[in-house]
Design an enzyme around this catalytic site. Structure first.
Site, PDB file in Angstrom:
ATOM      1  N   MET A  62      16.953   6.078  -2.248  1.00  0.00           N
ATOM      2  CA  MET A  62      17.224   6.992  -3.351  1.00  0.00           C
ATOM      3  C   MET A  62      18.029   6.250  -4.398  1.00  0.00           C
ATOM      4  O   MET A  62      18.942   5.500  -4.074  1.00  0.00           O
ATOM      5  CB  MET A  62      18.014   8.214  -2.873  1.00  0.00           C
ATOM      6  N   ASP A  64      18.497   6.923  -9.009  1.00  0.00           N
ATOM      7  CA  ASP A  64      18.992   7.764 -10.097  1.00  0.00           C
ATOM      8  C   ASP A  64      18.833   9.267  -9.847  1.00  0.00           C
ATOM      9  O   ASP A  64      17.762   9.722  -9.429  1.00  0.00           O
ATOM     10  CB  ASP A  64      18.250   7.455 -11.397  1.00  0.00           C
ATOM     11  N   ARG A 189      12.508   3.578 -21.747  1.00  0.00           N
ATOM     12  CA  ARG A 189      12.533   4.491 -20.600  1.00  0.00           C
ATOM     13  C   ARG A 189      13.690   5.498 -20.640  1.00  0.00           C
ATOM     14  O   ARG A 189      14.604   5.391 -21.419  1.00  0.00           O
ATOM     15  CB  ARG A 189      12.602   3.698 -19.307  1.00  0.00           C
TER      16      ARG A 189
END
Length: 579
Positions: A62, A64, A189
């Site tokens: 895991m 952000d 992004r």
């Protein structure tokens, strides 16, 4: 575990879920059961350093936090997730929900790579609640041409408060890098939560760079589908490199939060970026010129992680805030990565934790943010112990007993009487608190300090993490500088772990104020708040001796001058249900 043991656990799990009403015979329950079964199947993750009350999935990678929001009374946290392993891979959006920000229920991934616009990964993004009350997710796709493009997904069934199924726009990508405007397709992004201007149009920011200049590119839309790039960047800074995970939101000096579209008198704005080069975040406080769609940092706000303000001076990255309309507050999430080599965390079967959610507001001076664990943590407290008016002589080490020292919430207030023994601040130290903490660690005796809390300590003292203050005298003899450190150099006997010490300067006036320190301890997490939340440091530690009931907690003073522990209150933290 043998097959019979596994079957017994499976049967017990299903029975308990039916008895306690945990199974909805439609889609939600099946999703939860499937994810629970996945967690039970081999290979079993190594549990030694898993946390209890910090959010993490049952296993695998895991990073952000993505698109946090509240919808129909339910909190949603999405996150970058690799469902197939404990290292970074083809990323999806994991998804969990909560009624209280403490207990979390897992759902199947909300977004997985499936379209040409995201076939190589569904990367970070944000959630926006539209005027209709329905949410929309904007996210970066790593497309079939290996470009970074911006996509949208909306709920399949908006009446479902758990939002278990999402539908991608057939028009994805909505935004692609524009070669005419010289946008780098590999540096484009992480769209922000959108806000509406006074003209009714939506606005978002996307992180990018041109050479070494970090950029927040502004896009506008009338319908949330067709987006047009602004002629100029919303904000930029030379020498900072790629800006990841930008965040932009209004704040005031009231602990009450503000909706992302709020404008008006008494409102400042915060611009936060995550620096790909250094893996640090910094933020500035400033003014949003909505007529020109430009952000102007206040005078004195530093546009860099060198000397600039950071949410957290330890392990904390790719953070995201959202406005909690249920309780009128702004909440911050951030990713805490591992301090182990990749071979080690892949072997343990999981990687990455989320920081405990924090409320965020503007300090009364209007120059920096204040952060504090959300109040819901108080529902998990037990076994309260207190100490009052304790004199900490030089060399003092006082143990705090009666709680689970490996899973605790500790608040302490220290008072210094007289500053005559404060060390003089040497030239060049003022911009490098982390370097200063590495030179002046928790065992290096000073004039006033180090004093604070020693957590996750072994009985023999070989292992411990020290969170402490030191006071230095400025050149004019009337100005004092307060340093806060989290010293990890003795946190573990495992030589494979990162033992970096972290530091920050804290806006405390030692002449008039007491020193407040709060530390959340969660097995391998030491999350510290100094000066009532003016400085935060998160450390990731892996003790080999100070594990579980073998962990110890102490208050200490290794300075030359005695001081007072005005009050210390500590609680064990109960186990919530997380995924």
């Amino acid at each position: 575990m043998n097959k019979m043991g596994f079957l017994r656990r499976l049967i017990c799990l299903v029975i308990l879920m039916f008895v306690h009403g945990g199974v909805n015979m439609e889609t939600e329950g099946s999703h939860i059961v499937l994810q629970d079964l996945e967690a039970l199947q081999p290979p079993f993750p190594n549990q030694t350093y898993r946390t209890s009350f910090h959010f993490q999935p049952p296993k695998n990678w895991m990073n952000d936090p993505n698109g946090p929001m509240v919808y129909k009374g339910v909190y949603h946290l999405f996150y970058q997730y690799n469902p197939k392993g404990a290292d970074f891979g083809k990323i999806s959006w994991g998804h969990s929900t909560s009624r209280d920000l403490v207990n979390w229920r897992a759902h199947i991934p909300a977004i997985s790579p499936s379209q040409p616009a995201d076939i190589n990964g569904a990367w970070s993004g944000s959630a926006t609640i539209l005027p209709s009350g329905k949410p929309a997710l904007l996210y970066t796709g790593h497309d079939s041409r290996h470009r970074q493009v911006q996509n949208m997904a909306v709920p399949k069934n908006a009446s479902d408060p758990y939002l278990q199924e999402w539908v991608k726009s057939p028009r994805n990508p909505l935004i692609a890098p524009d070669e005419f405007n010289k946008i780098n397709a590999t540096s484009f992004r992480d769209p922000t939560t959108a806000w509406q201007g006074r003209d009714g149009r939506w606005r978002i920011l996307i992180g990018s760079k041109v050479n070494r200049r970090g950029l927040a590119i502004l896009y506008r839309s009338k319908d949330f589908v067709n987006w047009v790039q602004a002629r100029h960047p919303f904000h930029s800074a030379e020498g900072t490199g790629m800006w990841e995970c930008p965040d932009f939101y209004p704040v005031s000096t009231s602990p009450s939060g503000l909706d992302t579209s709020s404008l008006g008198s008494g409102i400042k704005h915060v611009m936060k970026v995550s620096l790909d080069d250094t893996k640090h975040e910094y933020y500035t406080v400033g003014t949003y010129d909505h007529a020109r769609d430009k952000y102007i940092p206040d005078k004195g706000s530093v546009d860099s992680d060198v000397g600039g303000l950071r949410y957290d001076y330890g392990k904390f990255y790719a953070s995201k805030t959202f406005y909690d309309s249920l309780k009128g507050r702004r909440i911050l999430w951030g990713w805490i990565n591992e301090s182990l080599p990749s071979t080690e965390y892949v072997k343990q079967g999981w990687s990455g934790v989320q920081g405990f959610p924090r409320s965020v507001w503007l300090d009364k001076k209007g120059k920096q943010l204040v952060q504090w664990p959300v109040q819901e943590i108080e529902m998990m407290r037990s076994n309260r112990v207190e100490m009052h008016g304790t004199v900490l002589k030089k060399g003092s080490l006082v143990e705090v007993t009666g709680i689970n020292a490996a899973q605790a919430d500790v608040e302490a207030t220290f008072k210094v009487r007289g500053l005559g023994k404060a060390e003089r601040m040497e030239a060049g130290w003022s911009r490098e608190p982390q370097v200063l903490c590495s030179q002046k660690g928790g065992t290096v005796r000073g004039g006033i300090g180090p004093f604070g809390l020693r957590v996750l300590g072994s009985k023999d003292g070989q292992e411990h993490t020290s969170v402490f203050f030191r006071v230095f005298r400025g050149n004019n003899n009337t100005h004092f500088v307060v340093l806060m450190c989290s010293d990890q150099t003795r946190s573990s006997l495992n030589e494979k772990t990162d033992k970096t010490s972290y530091g920050a300067f804290v806006d405390i006036d030692p002449v008039r104020e007491e020193f407040s320190l709060r530390v959340l301890v969660d097995h391998s997490i030491v999350e510290s708040y100094g000066g009532k939340g003016k400085a935060c440091i998160t450390s990731r530690v892996y003790p080999t001796k100070a594990i579980g009931d073998r962990a110890h907690l102490h208050a200490f003073n290794f300075g030359l001058q005695p001081l007072y522990l005005s009050k210390l209150t500590a609680w064990s933290i109960k186990n919530p249900t997380i995924n």
